[in-house]
Write a protein that holds these residues in place. Structure first.
Motif, PDB file in Angstrom:
ATOM      1  N   LEU A  12      -0.344  -0.519  -9.506  1.00 31.48           N
ATOM      2  CA  LEU A  12       0.386  -1.401  -8.588  1.00 31.48           C
ATOM      3  C   LEU A  12      -0.591  -2.067  -7.627  1.00 31.48           C
ATOM      4  CD1 LEU A  12       0.376   0.313  -5.679  1.00 31.48           C
ATOM      5  CD2 LEU A  12       1.967   1.723  -6.975  1.00 31.48           C
ATOM      6  N   ASP A  13      -0.062  -3.070  -6.952  1.00 31.70           N
ATOM      7  CA  ASP A  13      -0.884  -3.764  -5.961  1.00 31.70           C
ATOM      8  C   ASP A  13      -0.085  -3.889  -4.668  1.00 31.70           C
ATOM      9  OD1 ASP A  13      -3.082  -5.000  -4.901  1.00 31.70           O
ATOM     10  OD2 ASP A  13      -3.251  -6.509  -6.481  1.00 31.70           O
ATOM     11  N   VAL A  14      -0.747  -4.326  -3.614  1.00 31.15           N
ATOM     12  CA  VAL A  14      -0.059  -4.547  -2.340  1.00 31.15           C
ATOM     13  C   VAL A  14      -0.097  -6.044  -2.052  1.00 31.15           C
ATOM     14  CG1 VAL A  14      -0.663  -2.276  -1.435  1.00 31.15           C
ATOM     15  CG2 VAL A  14      -2.171  -4.233  -0.993  1.00 31.15           C
ATOM     16  N   VAL A  15       0.781  -6.500  -1.199  1.00 24.86           N
ATOM     17  CA  VAL A  15       0.859  -7.921  -0.928  1.00 24.86           C
ATOM     18  C   VAL A  15      -0.404  -8.402  -0.185  1.00 24.86           C
ATOM     19  CG1 VAL A  15       2.047  -7.803   1.323  1.00 24.86           C
ATOM     20  CG2 VAL A  15       2.537  -9.696  -0.232  1.00 24.86           C
ATOM     21  N   GLY A  16      -0.889  -9.551  -0.578  1.00 24.47           N
ATOM     22  CA  GLY A  16      -1.974 -10.185   0.179  1.00 24.47           C
ATOM     23  C   GLY A  16      -3.361  -9.616  -0.051  1.00 24.47           C
ATOM     24  N   GLY A  17      -3.511  -8.748  -1.037  1.00 21.77           N
ATOM     25  CA  GLY A  17      -4.845  -8.222  -1.340  1.00 21.77           C
ATOM     26  C   GLY A  17      -5.497  -7.501  -0.179  1.00 21.77           C
ATOM     27  N   ARG A  18      -4.704  -6.824   0.604  1.00 22.81           N
ATOM     28  CA  ARG A  18      -5.210  -6.159   1.801  1.00 22.81           C
ATOM     29  C   ARG A  18      -6.101  -4.971   1.431  1.00 22.81           C
ATOM     30  NH1 ARG A  18      -1.101  -5.493   6.790  1.00 22.81           N
ATOM     31  NH2 ARG A  18      -1.392  -7.720   6.761  1.00 22.81           N
ATOM     32  N   HIS A  19      -7.231  -4.829   2.142  1.00 19.94           N
ATOM     33  CA  HIS A  19      -8.141  -3.701   1.893  1.00 19.94           C
ATOM     34  C   HIS A  19      -8.025  -2.604   2.933  1.00 19.94           C
ATOM     35  CE1 HIS A  19     -11.277  -6.258  -0.529  1.00 19.94           C
ATOM     36  NE2 HIS A  19     -10.192  -5.996  -1.210  1.00 19.94           N
TER      37      HIS A  19
END
Ligand SMILES: NC(=O)c1ccc[n+]([C@@H]2O[C@H](COP(=O)([O-])OP(=O)(O)OC[C@H]3O[C@@H](n4cnc5c(N)ncnc54)[C@H](O)[C@@H]3O)[C@@H](O)[C@H]2O)c1
Length: 375
Positions: free
Chosen positions: A255-262
């Protein structure tokens, strides 16, 4: 070593080596690739032809490359389970070492590596490329200047949905999975799952943000999407630091998170969040967040430039053996915590494994739960 041009030998001519090659070639006055080794000799030869017009010597064994007197620096880009022996061989040959993450696959090996690095005194830097993200560097600079006041909470995120193996291809799960994933699908070689691989970035990033010693770890592992793997594809890890600040790692191949947040940091005065090309910050009471944009940068090239500064100019090393061992220790602790369903305690020595928690660590921020609240 001096500022003269360093001669670089690369171990492994696979995926990440191409990215390293671009990094080394950014500094032609300071470094030159003179050798490459891969068990697949044709791959090493193709690499030498493509990146050095065939000038770099080609080997098919680690031992042959580290014995080459025309190599000052060994850049290790091998699968995880081969890092330990490669580091030890390169150190014994007196080479400076840049080694891809993770340091190795278990803490006993970390101890063995430490003994040899201490004995030989060679430079060792782990390839923690994400430390060189401009947004992270800027966030750490702002925090060091007290911008957020006392930091309380850190979140480090390294997520993407990997389609390296296509779960809809209809392939036979028994045979296609491990083959499609190669050595990454074999826990004996990979040493763990997603958390030890991609999650390693999130882990050292969290450690660099907190700039503190982790003392307790609690983890939950899941396999949401990569059904062919026997290990986790997603991890959530909660870390308590010695000062009482709290960190969280979210990492995934599912999965991923919105906005490519690190990362996110929240503190006494406000909050920050960063991704590859931005840093957003908002002090409490500000009507809206303020965002700074960064040009996309190759963190690998920045990392190699910094490694050259460490070797040639004596710059400080942001990814020493102990930094790398600490990340590995935390990940191994997370595996133990997840399997046993409880919080574990981390010893001070980063090469030593976690122990079951016998009492909660008391910190400035410890909050106790009244009996009424638990009823
Ligand atoms: N920093 C990052 O973002 C990042 C990204 C990808 C990979 N990596 C790291 O780089 C390392 C390599 O990963 P990769 O994706 O390039 O793997 P890869 O499988 O593409 O390449 C590994 C290479 O090593 C060679 N090899 C295997 N056994 C060997 C041996 N005994 N002697 C010599 N060569 C041998 C293989 O033939 C292959 O060419 C891993 O530790 C991985 O974690 C880091």
């Amino acid at each position: 070593m001096t500022q003269e041009q360093l001669r670089v030998g690369i171990l492994g001519a696979g995926n990440i080596t191409r990215v390293h090659a671009a990094g080394w070639q950014t500094y032609p006055e300071r470094a030159q690739i003179t050798a490459v080794a891969d068990v697949a000799r044709d791959r090493a030869q193709a690499f030498s032809d493509l990146y050095t017009s065939g000038a770099a010597s080609v080997y098919d064994a680690v031992e042959a490359l580290v014995a080459d007197p025309a190599v000052d620096v060994v850049d290790i880009c091998l699968p995880h389970h081969l890092h330990t022996d490669a580091i030890i061989a390169a150190a014994r040959a007196g080479k400076a070492i840049l080694c891809e993450k993770p340091l190795c696959t278990n803490l006993d090996d970390a101890t063995r590596i430490r003994v040899v690095i201490d004995e030989t005194g060679v430079t060792f830097m782990s390839a923690h490329n994400q430390l060189f993200q401009p947004s992270l560097l800027e966030a750490r600079r702002l925090m060091a200047g007290g911008f957020l006041g006392q930091p309380y909470f850190f979140r480090s995120i390294e997520t993407f949905q990997s389609r390296a193996f296509d779960p809809w291809a209809g392939a036979d799960e028994q045979t296609a999975g491990p083959r499609a994933w190669g050595w990454r699908g074999d826990v004996k070689q990979a040493g763990g799952g997603e958390l030890l691989d991609t999650g390693y970035h999130a882990t050292y990033r969290l450690l660099s943000l907190a700039n503190d010693r982790p003392v307790e770890v609690t983890a939950v592992l899941s396999r949401f999407f990569q059904r062919q793997l026997t290990v986790e594809d997603t991890a959530l890890v909660i870390v308590r630091f010695a000062s009482g600040t709290v960190g969280e790692i979210i990492t995934s191949w599912a999965l991923d998170v919105v906005g490519g947040r690190h990362f996110e940091v929240s503190g006494e005065l406000g909050t920050m969040a960063g991704g590859a090309t931005y840093l957003t910050h908002q002090l409490y009471g500000w009507p809206e967040a303020s965002q700074r944009e960064f040009q996309p940068a190759s963190t690998f090239t920045a990392e190699i430039g910094h490694f050259l500064n460490v070797v040639q100019l004596g710059a400080s090393n942001p990814a020493t053996l102990d930094h790398a061992a600490r990340a590995l220790q935390l990940i191994k602790a997370a595996y133990r915590s997840a399997e046993e369903g409880r919080t574990v305690t981390l010893p001070d020595d980063p090469t030593q494994p976690a122990t079951p928690r016998d009492a909660a660590t008391e910190t400035t921020y410890s909050a106790h739960v009244p009996t009424e609240a638990m009823a």
